[in-house]
Design a protein around this motif. Structure first.
Motif, mmCIF file in Angstrom:
data_model
loop_
_atom_site.group_PDB
_atom_site.id
_atom_site.type_symbol
_atom_site.label_atom_id
_atom_site.label_comp_id
_atom_site.label_asym_id
_atom_site.label_seq_id
_atom_site.Cartn_x
_atom_site.Cartn_y
_atom_site.Cartn_z
ATOM 1 N N PRO A 246 35.633 35.897 70.745
ATOM 2 C CA PRO A 246 35.742 37.025 69.819
ATOM 3 C C PRO A 246 34.970 36.840 68.512
ATOM 4 O O PRO A 246 35.097 37.688 67.631
ATOM 5 N N ASP A 247 34.219 35.756 68.364
ATOM 6 C CA ASP A 247 33.615 35.470 67.051
ATOM 7 C C ASP A 247 32.720 36.608 66.560
ATOM 8 O O ASP A 247 32.835 37.049 65.417
ATOM 9 N N ASP A 248 31.813 37.054 67.429
ATOM 10 C CA ASP A 248 30.916 38.146 67.039
ATOM 11 C C ASP A 248 31.543 39.515 67.285
ATOM 12 O O ASP A 248 31.454 40.412 66.447
ATOM 13 N N VAL A 249 32.156 39.651 68.445
ATOM 14 C CA VAL A 249 32.762 40.933 68.835
ATOM 15 C C VAL A 249 34.123 40.666 69.465
ATOM 16 O O VAL A 249 34.220 39.953 70.471
ATOM 17 N N ALA B 232 42.851 40.789 83.147
ATOM 18 C CA ALA B 232 42.959 40.378 81.745
ATOM 19 C C ALA B 232 43.292 38.897 81.629
ATOM 20 O O ALA B 232 42.726 38.184 80.791
ATOM 21 N N ARG B 233 44.182 38.434 82.456
ATOM 22 C CA ARG B 233 44.613 37.027 82.389
ATOM 23 C C ARG B 233 43.525 36.077 82.851
ATOM 24 O O ARG B 233 43.457 34.934 82.412
ATOM 25 N N HIS B 234 42.670 36.530 83.754
ATOM 26 C CA HIS B 234 41.690 35.632 84.360
ATOM 27 C C HIS B 234 40.303 35.725 83.740
ATOM 28 O O HIS B 234 39.388 35.006 84.148
ATOM 29 N N MET B 235 40.121 36.599 82.761
ATOM 30 C CA MET B 235 38.825 36.691 82.093
ATOM 31 C C MET B 235 38.592 35.462 81.210
ATOM 32 O O MET B 235 39.525 34.740 80.875
ATOM 33 N N ASP B 236 37.342 35.245 80.842
ATOM 34 C CA ASP B 236 36.987 34.134 79.958
ATOM 35 C C ASP B 236 36.245 34.704 78.752
ATOM 36 O O ASP B 236 35.098 35.157 78.893
ATOM 37 N N PRO B 237 36.856 34.713 77.568
ATOM 38 C CA PRO B 237 38.229 34.268 77.288
ATOM 39 C C PRO B 237 39.252 35.283 77.805
ATOM 40 O O PRO B 237 38.898 36.438 78.032
ATOM 41 N N PRO B 238 40.512 34.848 77.971
ATOM 42 C CA PRO B 238 41.550 35.785 78.407
ATOM 43 C C PRO B 238 41.615 36.994 77.486
ATOM 44 O O PRO B 238 41.447 36.878 76.267
ATOM 45 N N LEU C 154 51.422 45.514 73.316
ATOM 46 C CA LEU C 154 50.164 44.803 73.146
ATOM 47 C C LEU C 154 50.364 43.319 73.440
ATOM 48 O O LEU C 154 51.198 42.667 72.819
ATOM 49 N N VAL C 155 49.590 42.789 74.394
ATOM 50 C CA VAL C 155 49.692 41.380 74.765
ATOM 51 C C VAL C 155 48.470 40.649 74.193
ATOM 52 O O VAL C 155 47.325 40.932 74.573
ATOM 53 N N LEU C 156 48.727 39.740 73.268
ATOM 54 C CA LEU C 156 47.651 39.063 72.554
ATOM 55 C C LEU C 156 47.117 37.857 73.329
ATOM 56 O O LEU C 156 47.881 37.019 73.793
ATOM 57 N N ARG C 157 45.770 37.782 73.436
ATOM 58 C CA ARG C 157 45.118 36.623 74.049
ATOM 59 C C ARG C 157 43.870 36.281 73.230
ATOM 60 O O ARG C 157 43.683 36.828 72.146
ATOM 61 N N GLN C 158 43.047 35.411 73.753
ATOM 62 C CA GLN C 158 41.981 34.833 72.939
ATOM 63 C C GLN C 158 40.777 35.745 72.698
ATOM 64 O O GLN C 158 39.908 35.418 71.893
ATOM 65 N N SER C 159 40.679 36.897 73.358
ATOM 66 C CA SER C 159 39.488 37.736 73.214
ATOM 67 C C SER C 159 39.434 38.483 71.893
ATOM 68 O O SER C 159 38.405 39.087 71.549
ATOM 69 N N SER C 160 40.546 38.448 71.124
ATOM 70 C CA SER C 160 40.547 39.171 69.853
ATOM 71 C C SER C 160 41.011 38.288 68.697
ATOM 72 O O SER C 160 41.262 38.765 67.611
#
Length: 352
Positions: free
Chosen positions: A279-282, A293-299, A346-352
């Motif tokens: 999520p650093d740039d976007v 959602a759970r299996h994406m990189d980053p989640p 809303l379920v928070l993960r590493q993409s944001s």
């Protein structure tokens, strides 16, 4: 005392004998056996006790024939089979429907009606009274199916209204609240140039997610920028196309709210190909909280809508209506059916 499994004549116990033993009318026994909710717990217990004492076994085929019923409902999906099996939304919905039917004798028919030929075939099938009720999933605003079902007098429940004035019973998640919470989260993380890839805007739920996005921007005092909104269609390819268009138009964007997890997956591919770090740039947020959602990189941070619960509630509503409404009885015009809205999270993960 009557012998177990035998009526007064010594043969198979009848519905009338169950009613006499329970001290209720024949119609009440029928409603209990058919699972109608319009019976008190005390009455239900009395009927069930009488059924057990007499050993009454319903003749389901005769009962359905006499009542002009089929003991079957249809799950109608106005989409292609390819999309149905590709998107987790549909499998989760089907799971909920199946759960609601577990303790019933209802059969479930899965019918695709994604083109004119399939719709015509479905119309002929329903006109022949092959099912007692219909569950309609993923219906677009201009789809003729709901009105056709209503004209035939078949009970129906729709997954998400076609508009704010939907006449059919419907079950939906809080799409406006979901879009609002996703966007508000991105704002709280310091993002200000937040893009939105919509769903199909002929779907009312997609419109409401976009409305929620706009509400969150307004509440934060951020001016709307139509250059940051790009139409999508809930698909992965649609996410890729929309993300490419957004980057070309607004390369300074710092966050994306996608109307589905599948769409977010397509957007992520384009962002990575463009050298943007998530999520650093976007920062990236999806919708559905599916396995994707759970299996994406980053989640992927995602809005969870209770899809399985929606399927269960839809089916419960339909079973209630088929049990209490006369077969082929049309609902008078102007009567608004039950509109059920379930909360999102809303379920928070590493993409944001």
């Amino acid at each position: 005392m009557a012998s177990h499994g035998r009526g007064r004549s010594g043969g198979r116990p009848t519905l009338e004998e169950v009613a006499a033993r329970a001290g209720v009318g024949r119609g009440t026994v029928s409603r209990v056996i058919n699972g109608s909710p319009s019976v008190s717990e005390a009455t239900r217990a009395a009927v069930e006790a009488a059924v057990a004492e007499l050993g009454y076994v319903p003749n389901t085929a005769a009962r359905a024939l006499a009542a002009n019923r089929t003991d079957a409902i249809a799950l109608v999906v106005p989409e292609s089979e390819t999309r149905f099996f590709a998107e987790p939304y549909f499998s989760d919905m089907l799971r909920g429907v199946g759960t609601a039917l577990t303790d019933t004798e209802m059969q479930l028919l899965l019918i695709f009606a994604g083109n004119d030929r399939e719709r015509q075939r479905l119309a002929q099938y329903l006109a022949a009274h092959r099912v007692d009720g219909v569950l309609l999933v993923s219906v677009h605003a201009d789809d003729p199916l709901p009105d056709m079902v209503s004209e035939l007098g078949i009970p129906a429940v729709i997954s998400g209204p076609r508009s704010a004035d939907e006449p059919l019973a419907s079950v939906d998640s809080d799409n406006h609240g979901g879009g609002r919470s996703a966007t508000a989260h991105l704002i709280e993380r310091g993002r200000r140039r937040i893009a939105h890839i919509t769903g199909r805007l002929d779907v009312y739920g997609a419109q409401r997610r976009t409305d929620g996005y706009r509400t969150a921007l307004a509440e934060a005092g951020i001016a709307e920028d139509e250059g940051l909104v790009e139409p999508g269609d809930f698909s992965e390819e649609g996410g890729r196309r929309a993300m490419a268009a957004l980057l070309e138009r607004r390369p300074d964007l710092d966050a994306v709210f996608a109307a589905s997890d599948v769409t977010a997956a397509g957007a992520r591919q384009v962002l990575r190909e463009a050298g943007r770090s998530i999520p650093d740039d976007v920062a990236l947020v999806g919708y559905d909280d599916s396995a994707i959602a759970r299996h994406m990189d980053p989640p992927l941070t995602s809005v969870r809508q209770p899809i399985t619960e929606m399927g269960r509630v839809m089916t419960d509503l339909l079973l209630e209506e088929t049990a209490t409404r006369e077969p082929r009885q049309r609902v008078p015009a102007g009567i608004r059916r039950v509109q059920t809205v379930l909360p999102t999270q809303l379920v928070l993960r590493q993409s944001s």
